[in-house]
Design a protein around this motif. Structure first.
Motif, PDB file in Angstrom:
ATOM      1  N   SER A  48     -26.078   3.016  49.774  1.00  0.00           N
ATOM      2  CA  SER A  48     -27.393   3.197  50.391  1.00  0.00           C
ATOM      3  C   SER A  48     -28.141   4.366  49.759  1.00  0.00           C
ATOM      4  N   SER A  49     -27.407   5.407  49.407  1.00  0.00           N
ATOM      5  CA  SER A  49     -28.043   6.560  48.763  1.00  0.00           C
ATOM      6  C   SER A  49     -28.609   6.189  47.403  1.00  0.00           C
ATOM      7  N   LEU A  50     -27.846   5.437  46.620  1.00  0.00           N
ATOM      8  CA  LEU A  50     -28.335   5.027  45.298  1.00  0.00           C
ATOM      9  C   LEU A  50     -29.575   4.153  45.424  1.00  0.00           C
ATOM     10  N   THR A  51     -29.568   3.240  46.376  1.00  0.00           N
ATOM     11  CA  THR A  51     -30.734   2.373  46.575  1.00  0.00           C
ATOM     12  C   THR A  51     -31.963   3.209  46.891  1.00  0.00           C
ATOM     13  N   PHE A  52     -31.825   4.151  47.822  1.00  0.00           N
ATOM     14  CA  PHE A  52     -32.954   4.998  48.199  1.00  0.00           C
ATOM     15  C   PHE A  52     -33.410   5.877  47.033  1.00  0.00           C
ATOM     16  N   LEU A  53     -32.470   6.522  46.365  1.00  0.00           N
ATOM     17  CA  LEU A  53     -32.828   7.454  45.296  1.00  0.00           C
ATOM     18  C   LEU A  53     -33.480   6.753  44.109  1.00  0.00           C
ATOM     19  N   ARG A  54     -33.070   5.529  43.829  1.00  0.00           N
ATOM     20  CA  ARG A  54     -33.681   4.794  42.719  1.00  0.00           C
ATOM     21  C   ARG A  54     -35.129   4.407  43.030  1.00  0.00           C
ATOM     22  N   ARG A  55     -35.454   4.292  44.300  1.00  0.00           N
ATOM     23  CA  ARG A  55     -36.814   3.900  44.709  1.00  0.00           C
ATOM     24  C   ARG A  55     -37.694   5.087  45.075  1.00  0.00           C
ATOM     25  N   THR A  56     -37.128   6.296  45.110  1.00  0.00           N
ATOM     26  CA  THR A  56     -37.846   7.466  45.620  1.00  0.00           C
ATOM     27  C   THR A  56     -37.728   8.621  44.625  1.00  0.00           C
ATOM     28  N   PRO A  57     -38.677   8.701  43.709  1.00  0.00           N
ATOM     29  CA  PRO A  57     -38.575   9.699  42.634  1.00  0.00           C
ATOM     30  C   PRO A  57     -38.454  11.152  43.114  1.00  0.00           C
ATOM     31  N   TRP A  58     -39.178  11.532  44.166  1.00  0.00           N
ATOM     32  CA  TRP A  58     -39.111  12.933  44.608  1.00  0.00           C
ATOM     33  C   TRP A  58     -37.714  13.275  45.133  1.00  0.00           C
ATOM     34  N   ALA A  59     -37.083  12.337  45.827  1.00  0.00           N
ATOM     35  CA  ALA A  59     -35.741  12.583  46.352  1.00  0.00           C
ATOM     36  C   ALA A  59     -34.719  12.631  45.216  1.00  0.00           C
ATOM     37  N   ARG A  60     -34.872  11.710  44.268  1.00  0.00           N
ATOM     38  CA  ARG A  60     -33.974  11.708  43.112  1.00  0.00           C
ATOM     39  C   ARG A  60     -34.084  13.025  42.350  1.00  0.00           C
ATOM     40  N   ALA A  61     -35.294  13.533  42.188  1.00  0.00           N
ATOM     41  CA  ALA A  61     -35.492  14.800  41.485  1.00  0.00           C
ATOM     42  C   ALA A  61     -34.781  15.940  42.200  1.00  0.00           C
ATOM     43  N   GLN A  62     -34.820  15.944  43.529  1.00  0.00           N
ATOM     44  CA  GLN A  62     -34.122  16.991  44.290  1.00  0.00           C
ATOM     45  C   GLN A  62     -32.608  16.890  44.122  1.00  0.00           C
ATOM     46  N   VAL A  63     -32.092  15.676  44.165  1.00  0.00           N
ATOM     47  CA  VAL A  63     -30.650  15.464  44.011  1.00  0.00           C
ATOM     48  C   VAL A  63     -30.209  15.884  42.606  1.00  0.00           C
ATOM     49  N   GLU A  64     -30.966  15.494  41.601  1.00  0.00           N
ATOM     50  CA  GLU A  64     -30.625  15.861  40.231  1.00  0.00           C
ATOM     51  C   GLU A  64     -30.704  17.369  40.027  1.00  0.00           C
ATOM     52  N   ALA A  65     -31.698  18.020  40.628  1.00  0.00           N
ATOM     53  CA  ALA A  65     -31.819  19.472  40.509  1.00  0.00           C
ATOM     54  C   ALA A  65     -30.639  20.176  41.174  1.00  0.00           C
ATOM     55  N   LEU A  66     -30.207  19.674  42.327  1.00  0.00           N
ATOM     56  CA  LEU A  66     -29.040  20.254  42.997  1.00  0.00           C
ATOM     57  C   LEU A  66     -27.795  20.082  42.140  1.00  0.00           C
TER      58      LEU A  66
END
Length: 75
Positions: A48-66
């Protein structure tokens, strides 16, 4: 151009690997404390996290930065 991102710490690292390593390091609760998104708070799963992060660039950017700030520090 070849070698466009030679110093990018995410180069060659899949989003799934990023999520798995962060969950291993922080746990779901710790991840939810650091990044306020529901996929980490309510019945979290990698899928579920991968599905959300692939569709939500701002959230993916936060996860990648962390991931970069937490797990790629070389000392």
């Amino acid at each position: 151009m070849t070698g466009e991102q030679p110093k990018n710490p995410l180069h060659g690292v899949s989003l799934e690997t990023v999520v798995l390593k962060l969950v291993d390091h922080y746990g779901w609760d710790g991840l939810a404390d650091r990044i306020n998104i529901n996929c980490f708070k309510h019945e979290p799963s990698v899928k579920s996290s991968l599905t959300f992060l692939r569709r939500t660039p701002w959230a993916r950017a936060q996860v990648e930065a962390l991931y970069v700030s937490t797990l790629t520090t070389r000392g």
